[in-house]
Design an enzyme around this catalytic site. Sequence first.
Site, PDB file in Angstrom:
ATOM      1  N   ASP A  38      40.802  63.224  33.243  1.00  0.00           N
ATOM      2  CA  ASP A  38      39.992  62.103  33.724  1.00  0.00           C
ATOM      3  C   ASP A  38      38.532  62.263  33.321  1.00  0.00           C
ATOM      4  O   ASP A  38      37.844  61.299  33.007  1.00  0.00           O
ATOM      5  CB  ASP A  38      40.102  61.990  35.247  1.00  0.00           C
ATOM      6  CG  ASP A  38      41.468  61.459  35.640  1.00  0.00           C
ATOM      7  OD1 ASP A  38      42.147  60.890  34.767  1.00  0.00           O
ATOM      8  OD2 ASP A  38      41.868  61.630  36.802  1.00  0.00           O
ATOM      9  N   LYS A 119      64.612  32.095  36.710  1.00  0.00           N
ATOM     10  CA  LYS A 119      64.798  33.535  36.489  1.00  0.00           C
ATOM     11  C   LYS A 119      63.616  34.098  35.714  1.00  0.00           C
ATOM     12  O   LYS A 119      63.498  33.877  34.506  1.00  0.00           O
ATOM     13  CB  LYS A 119      66.104  33.754  35.725  1.00  0.00           C
ATOM     14  CG  LYS A 119      66.468  35.194  35.498  1.00  0.00           C
ATOM     15  CD  LYS A 119      67.897  35.283  34.987  1.00  0.00           C
ATOM     16  CE  LYS A 119      68.316  36.698  34.689  1.00  0.00           C
ATOM     17  NZ  LYS A 119      67.674  37.267  33.529  1.00  0.00           N
ATOM     18  N   LYS A 309      71.195  30.125  31.343  1.00  0.00           N
ATOM     19  CA  LYS A 309      70.144  30.402  30.361  1.00  0.00           C
ATOM     20  C   LYS A 309      69.582  29.115  29.764  1.00  0.00           C
ATOM     21  O   LYS A 309      70.273  28.107  29.689  1.00  0.00           O
ATOM     22  CB  LYS A 309      70.725  31.272  29.238  1.00  0.00           C
ATOM     23  CG  LYS A 309      71.137  32.662  29.701  1.00  0.00           C
ATOM     24  CD  LYS A 309      69.904  33.489  29.939  1.00  0.00           C
ATOM     25  CE  LYS A 309      70.205  34.849  30.482  1.00  0.00           C
ATOM     26  NZ  LYS A 309      69.782  35.939  29.653  1.00  0.00           N
ATOM     27  N   CYS A 433      88.219  58.860  13.056  1.00  0.00           N
ATOM     28  CA  CYS A 433      87.429  58.013  12.151  1.00  0.00           C
ATOM     29  C   CYS A 433      85.967  58.282  12.485  1.00  0.00           C
ATOM     30  O   CYS A 433      85.537  58.109  13.618  1.00  0.00           O
ATOM     31  CB  CYS A 433      87.761  56.535  12.364  1.00  0.00           C
ATOM     32  SG  CYS A 433      86.523  55.407  11.678  1.00  0.00           S
TER      33      CYS A 433
HETATM   34  S1  IVH Z   1      69.430  38.060  42.074  1.00  0.00           S
HETATM   35  C1  IVH Z   1      73.008  39.457  42.615  1.00  0.00           C
HETATM   36  N1  IVH Z   1      67.501  36.347  41.687  1.00  0.00           N
HETATM   37  O1  IVH Z   1      67.938  38.865  36.797  1.00  0.00           O
HETATM   38  C2  IVH Z   1      71.995  39.539  42.106  1.00  0.00           C
HETATM   39  N2  IVH Z   1      67.841  38.031  40.037  1.00  0.00           N
HETATM   40  O2  IVH Z   1      70.594  39.617  35.508  1.00  0.00           O
HETATM   41  C3  IVH Z   1      71.132  39.808  41.024  1.00  0.00           C
HETATM   42  N3  IVH Z   1      66.228  37.980  38.196  1.00  0.00           N
HETATM   43  O3  IVH Z   1      68.219  42.278  37.546  1.00  0.00           O
HETATM   44  C4  IVH Z   1      69.744  39.596  41.341  1.00  0.00           C
HETATM   45  N4  IVH Z   1      65.091  36.237  38.921  1.00  0.00           N
HETATM   46  O4  IVH Z   1      65.883  41.284  37.248  1.00  0.00           O
HETATM   47  C5  IVH Z   1      68.148  37.419  41.199  1.00  0.00           C
HETATM   48  N5  IVH Z   1      65.830  34.774  41.514  1.00  0.00           N
HETATM   49  C6  IVH Z   1      66.458  35.838  41.026  1.00  0.00           C
HETATM   50  C7  IVH Z   1      66.076  36.462  39.807  1.00  0.00           C
HETATM   51  C8  IVH Z   1      66.801  37.567  39.345  1.00  0.00           C
HETATM   52  C9  IVH Z   1      65.194  37.158  37.974  1.00  0.00           C
HETATM   53  C10 IVH Z   1      66.646  39.087  37.310  1.00  0.00           C
HETATM   54  C11 IVH Z   1      66.712  40.439  37.973  1.00  0.00           C
HETATM   55  C12 IVH Z   1      68.136  40.918  37.821  1.00  0.00           C
HETATM   56  C13 IVH Z   1      68.603  40.092  36.675  1.00  0.00           C
HETATM   57  C14 IVH Z   1      70.074  39.860  36.742  1.00  0.00           C
END
Ligand code: IVH
Length: 675
Positions: A38, A119, A309, A433
Amino acid sequence: MNNKKIEKKYNKKIKELIRFNKLYYDKSNPAVDDNQYDELKKEILSLEKKYKFLKNENSPLKIVGYKPSKNFKKVIHRVPMLSLANAFDEKDLKNFEKRMINYLNLENDFKIEFSAEPKIDGISASLTYKNGKLITGLSRGDGSQGEDITENLKTIKDIPHLVKAKDFPDEIDIRGEVYIQNSDFKKFDTKFANPRNAASGSLRQKNSEETKKIPLKFIAYTFGYAKDLSINTQSEYLKKLGQWGFKLNPFNKTITGINNLLKNHDEVEKKRKDLDFDIDGIVYKVNQFKLQKRLGSVANAPRWAIAHKFSANYGISEIMNIEIQIGRTGALTPVAKIKPINIGGVLVSNATLHNEDEIKRKDIRIGDIVKIERAGDVIPHVVSVDIDKRKEKSKKFVFPQKCPCGFDTIKEFNNITKKFDAVRRCPDRGFDCDKIAKERLKHFVSKEAFNIDGLGKKIVENFWELKLIRLPQDIFNLDYNKIEKMEGWGRQSVSNLKYSIDTKKKISFDRFIYSLGIRHIGLESAKLISKNLKKFKNFLKISDQKKLYELSNIDGIGDTQICSIENFFSNKTNLKVLNELKKVLIIDDAIVDKNDGLLSNKTFMLTGKLEGMSRSEAKSLIEKNSGSIISNVSKKLDYLIIGNKPTKRKIDAAKELNIKILNQNEWLQLLNKTS
Ligand code: IVH
């Protein structure tokens, strides 16, 4: 001091800082203690402040962190952190809803209510609160075990350290996403390609002071373990999260009906480019917790949620070469090496061509100008060829008929479709293989298998080329002295590697089975097999036809899996691998679910349709109560449960063997669940 001297002094300090960083982050072998480190940084910063002409791209001001640490304490998630299945279009969504309606045996026109949550493309974290106080914060890790990154998470302003609300559960894991806003990401001169990588890197800094410099954000969306949480729906839970002081996604909605989900998806997608955070789709969760509980999960994703998606991004590029990759199961996958192009923020230089038939159908050739599609985290692929731009001398691509290991390849006949597969394969010779062997080893050390930190795909590849590892057992008998002398390795990094390998010598039986990479034996099948065989000792006896027959009796293990297991055990190298691994590993017996349920030690078989419940739900209800399902009527069967329109043959066979026959109500009485 003249300017030249000052600059010289400054550059010397910068050089020293680079060296310290490298030792600290790459080799985990700090040259100085934190104070000295630091101090050096402070000196550099004060020189820069005083003499404005001093500039260096390695200044501590410019470099936020260096490389993430690999040495966090591992902690088991009390409730696993699951991932999500993907949906891309209306058809996928309809299937998703239909599957659930079937499982729950609801009326066909029943409309499930969903919580629709954009998401965010960040990093998930789980925060454990006890009596309102934030105690630990974990990363997702492999879903069952995360890393203790409490100190780093505590630097995030959106994460409350204390929740005083009266109705906040005494104990709860609050889960959500850590991310960086795009505008903040732009302000920082980081080495990361995109905000998600930057968030991940910042969260995994050794020194939380480094993390503190990054304006990380947190939004909450679910929970893991929760004590006395008396809430019935996800939307209610989200509302509570807001009241407890957590930030929420402003675009969360409660929606019923696939058409309305699609409408919302369109609207959010249009807003996407104007948002200050990256979202890559919308998560739909069944709103009622009661239904979520009934639906449960498969492997590592819940049945009650899906990620819808956003549509793909496209790019145009040229095919420089077509390479054939051999996968773990022997499949020959053609991959187009393309001129690197940026598609939606990600640099793409490979695109899958799927299989031989696809190349033929689209007449894809080396030198072609092609359209590439990239959707979320799915592997980019070639959509079409621009024939007008094709070069005159271009030649059709000739698909190799031999595997690079020298063996002829085959196309298997599919008994269900009654057609030959589109995929060409090197017939599964396992470790015999070379190409398959290398992929098997990568699978063996992967996250859901042995999960060996510091032994990623590239290192496996490198060790393979150097003949350090050829078979799985070699991983546990590495020549560390030799590795230490190799370029890029040092005493500390070798000792880290040895440590992570040694800690993985103890493994659960199901993970072990999965890690062998037997074709058609995924996580779910491995779990079923381990539960049935209980001990590794019994696994070694599989070549025995009787044991194999026993496996075929497991509900969920079909002919395809049995054939594949038989094939695996008929290969001498595989048997040698098992015997060698036996010597170096401790393979835990399967954790047999507490066998004290109401149906303990009893076997069941179902025939006909049940009321208000699907076959799958009935099956999981039996298993939750320590009973098991078998798929043949034999002396081993204790009860045959009959629903509507049962198969007469099964009833006759059961009567013949004096097996008890129950109707749905009589069966539910055994579970004290009569209506
Ligand atoms: S629920 C059952 N809710 O998506 C549940 N996930 O592919 C899984 N994520 O690892 C989590 N927004 O990083 C949930 N509103 C949301 C979310 C969410 C983003 C991400 C999270 C999770 C991934 C699942």
